[in-house]
Design a protein around this motif. Structure first.
Motif, mmCIF file in Angstrom:
data_model
loop_
_atom_site.group_PDB
_atom_site.id
_atom_site.type_symbol
_atom_site.label_atom_id
_atom_site.label_comp_id
_atom_site.label_asym_id
_atom_site.label_seq_id
_atom_site.Cartn_x
_atom_site.Cartn_y
_atom_site.Cartn_z
ATOM 1 N N SER A 79 0.825 -1.207 0.000
ATOM 2 C CA SER A 79 0.000 0.000 0.000
ATOM 3 C C SER A 79 0.857 1.254 0.000
ATOM 4 C CB SER A 79 -0.955 -0.007 1.199
ATOM 5 O OG SER A 79 -0.253 0.053 2.409
ATOM 6 N N GLU A 80 1.999 1.212 0.679
ATOM 7 C CA GLU A 80 2.913 2.356 0.644
ATOM 8 C C GLU A 80 3.503 2.513 -0.752
ATOM 9 O OE1 GLU A 80 5.657 4.090 4.027
ATOM 10 O OE2 GLU A 80 6.643 2.375 3.085
ATOM 11 N N ALA A 81 3.822 1.387 -1.407
ATOM 12 C CA ALA A 81 4.317 1.440 -2.787
ATOM 13 C C ALA A 81 3.256 2.013 -3.719
ATOM 14 C CB ALA A 81 4.734 0.042 -3.239
ATOM 15 N N PHE A 82 2.002 1.665 -3.474
ATOM 16 C CA PHE A 82 0.901 2.188 -4.282
ATOM 17 C C PHE A 82 0.830 3.713 -4.163
ATOM 18 C CE2 PHE A 82 -3.557 3.297 -5.012
ATOM 19 C CZ PHE A 82 -3.885 2.539 -6.136
ATOM 20 N N LEU A 83 0.894 4.225 -2.929
ATOM 21 C CA LEU A 83 0.828 5.669 -2.726
ATOM 22 C C LEU A 83 2.034 6.367 -3.355
ATOM 23 C CD1 LEU A 83 -0.625 8.081 -1.470
ATOM 24 C CD2 LEU A 83 0.638 7.662 0.648
ATOM 25 N N ALA A 84 3.215 5.781 -3.217
ATOM 26 C CA ALA A 84 4.404 6.377 -3.828
ATOM 27 C C ALA A 84 4.244 6.457 -5.340
ATOM 28 C CB ALA A 84 5.646 5.565 -3.465
ATOM 29 N N GLY A 85 3.694 5.416 -5.938
ATOM 30 C CA GLY A 85 3.460 5.444 -7.380
ATOM 31 C C GLY A 85 2.463 6.510 -7.786
ATOM 32 N N ALA A 96 10.799 8.911 -1.824
ATOM 33 C CA ALA A 96 10.541 8.284 -3.118
ATOM 34 C C ALA A 96 10.339 9.320 -4.209
ATOM 35 C CB ALA A 96 9.315 7.369 -3.016
ATOM 36 N N ILE A 97 9.603 10.387 -3.899
ATOM 37 C CA ILE A 97 9.400 11.464 -4.867
ATOM 38 C C ILE A 97 10.733 12.117 -5.221
ATOM 39 C CG2 ILE A 97 8.374 13.758 -5.188
ATOM 40 C CD1 ILE A 97 6.022 12.794 -3.444
ATOM 41 N N ALA A 98 11.571 12.326 -4.216
ATOM 42 C CA ALA A 98 12.838 13.030 -4.429
ATOM 43 C C ALA A 98 13.838 12.210 -5.230
ATOM 44 C CB ALA A 98 13.450 13.409 -3.073
ATOM 45 N N PRO A 110 17.061 -2.206 -2.024
ATOM 46 C CA PRO A 110 15.638 -2.124 -2.372
ATOM 47 C C PRO A 110 14.937 -1.034 -1.575
ATOM 48 C CG PRO A 110 16.298 -4.405 -2.062
ATOM 49 C CD PRO A 110 17.445 -3.556 -1.603
ATOM 50 N N GLY A 111 14.217 -0.204 -2.248
ATOM 51 C CA GLY A 111 13.482 0.871 -1.611
ATOM 52 C C GLY A 111 12.459 1.398 -2.591
ATOM 53 N N LEU A 128 12.370 1.042 -6.689
ATOM 54 C CA LEU A 128 11.231 0.348 -7.277
ATOM 55 C C LEU A 128 10.581 1.188 -8.368
ATOM 56 C CD1 LEU A 128 9.076 -1.926 -7.264
ATOM 57 C CD2 LEU A 128 7.896 -0.641 -5.464
ATOM 58 N N LEU A 129 10.320 2.466 -8.083
ATOM 59 C CA LEU A 129 9.682 3.337 -9.072
ATOM 60 C C LEU A 129 10.567 3.532 -10.296
ATOM 61 C CD1 LEU A 129 8.113 6.067 -6.760
ATOM 62 C CD2 LEU A 129 7.037 4.007 -7.668
#
Length: 281
Positions: A134-140, A203-205, A220-221, A225-226
């Motif tokens: 879910s955190e990966a989903f929000l980051a995406g 992740a955005i940065a 891995p982070g 991933l993005l």
């Protein structure tokens, strides 16, 4: 165009941005505190036909293995999980609150389709790297938030960025030439100002750093991933078939995402099918 935006000017313009939309702030606060129950979440979604449709599309996507079988919001929330659905609510609330219509060259629908594409892939692949789905989903969903902010801050310059990148110039290079900054710096600054979780800000940065050649040396982070997901979705979003895309994905990306050869074709097919479904939204 000779207009530039220096970083002190950027800071002033960021300070003039409105605070995080109240509805979005409420959702994020409740999510952090565990205050959004399943029943409350379903009730919120059922009141918004657009959000209900998005939840059903996501639940019926090939990523979740139930195409065409989920017919209710409650079924979608049960399948997707409360946190993933709340993150989808976050994105929809943000989309409704921020509508940069003053920049005719900016494709807002395309922006959100790409964000959803990356989010879905990130939530599916993230667990392979021991990352929370879910955190990966929000980051995406939020990784290109800076693009949206630049349209709000300097729409006339973004129009020039769009024109030059359409001719083949790299996006961040053009942004820096015209603005003195780029959408990555702006997005992470806004995310910090709006008190997004630190992992999302990071992740955005960093999601443009460490291309395929560096993938093997990266821990891995979310940012890694993005970055690697863009290697998968990029060819498909440009219209290549899964078979054509297979030849374009670097081996280092497959290894960084921990996909053995037997799994790769199936992933690209699922990605392609899901991207087509999102494109019909």
């Amino acid at each position: 165009m000779n207009v530039t935006l220096e970083l002190p000017d950027l800071s002033r313009r960021l300070a003039d941005l409105p605070p995080l939309p109240a509805a979005l702030a409420e959702v994020l606060q409740a999510l952090r505190q565990g205050g959004l129950t399943m029943e409350r979440c379903i009730a919120l979604i059922e009141r918004d036909p657009s959000l209900a449709a998005r939840c059903l599309r996501l639940a019926n996507s090939p990523f979740y293995g139930r195409p065409g079988r989920i017919g209710s919001v409650s079924g979608a929330v049960t399948l997707l999980g409360l946190r993933t659905v709340n993150h989808l609510l976050t994105a929809v609330t943000l989309q409704q609150a921020i509508r940069p219509e003053q920049c005719p060259g900016f494709d807002l629908n395309g922006f959100w389709r790409h964000a959803m594409n990356v989010a879905m892939a990130a939530s599916t692949i993230g667990p392979r790297l021991d990352l929370d789905p879910s955190e990966a989903f929000l980051a995406g969903l939020l990784h290109d938030l800076g693009e949206l902010m630049l349209v709000l801050l300097v729409p006339e310059i973004v129009a020039e960025v769009e024109r030059r990148t359409a001719a083949g110039e790299p996006v961040r290079q053009v942004e820096r030439a015209l603005l003195g900054t780029d959408h990555v710096e702006v997005g992470s600054a806004v995310a910090r100002r709006w008190n997004f979780p630190p992992a999302i800000v990071e992740a955005i940065a960093d999601h443009h750093r460490g291309g395929p050649a560096q993938a093997q040396s990266q821990a891995p982070g979310l940012a890694m991933l993005l970055s690697q997901i863009h290697q998968l979705t990029g060819p498909l979003e440009r219209g290549w078939t899964p078979e054509q895309a297979m030849a374009m994905v670097p081996e280092s990306t497959w290894q960084a995402l921990r996909f053995v050869p037997e799994e790769r074709s199936d992933l690209l097919l699922r990605l392609s099918t899901s991207l087509a479904a999102i494109g019909q939204a």
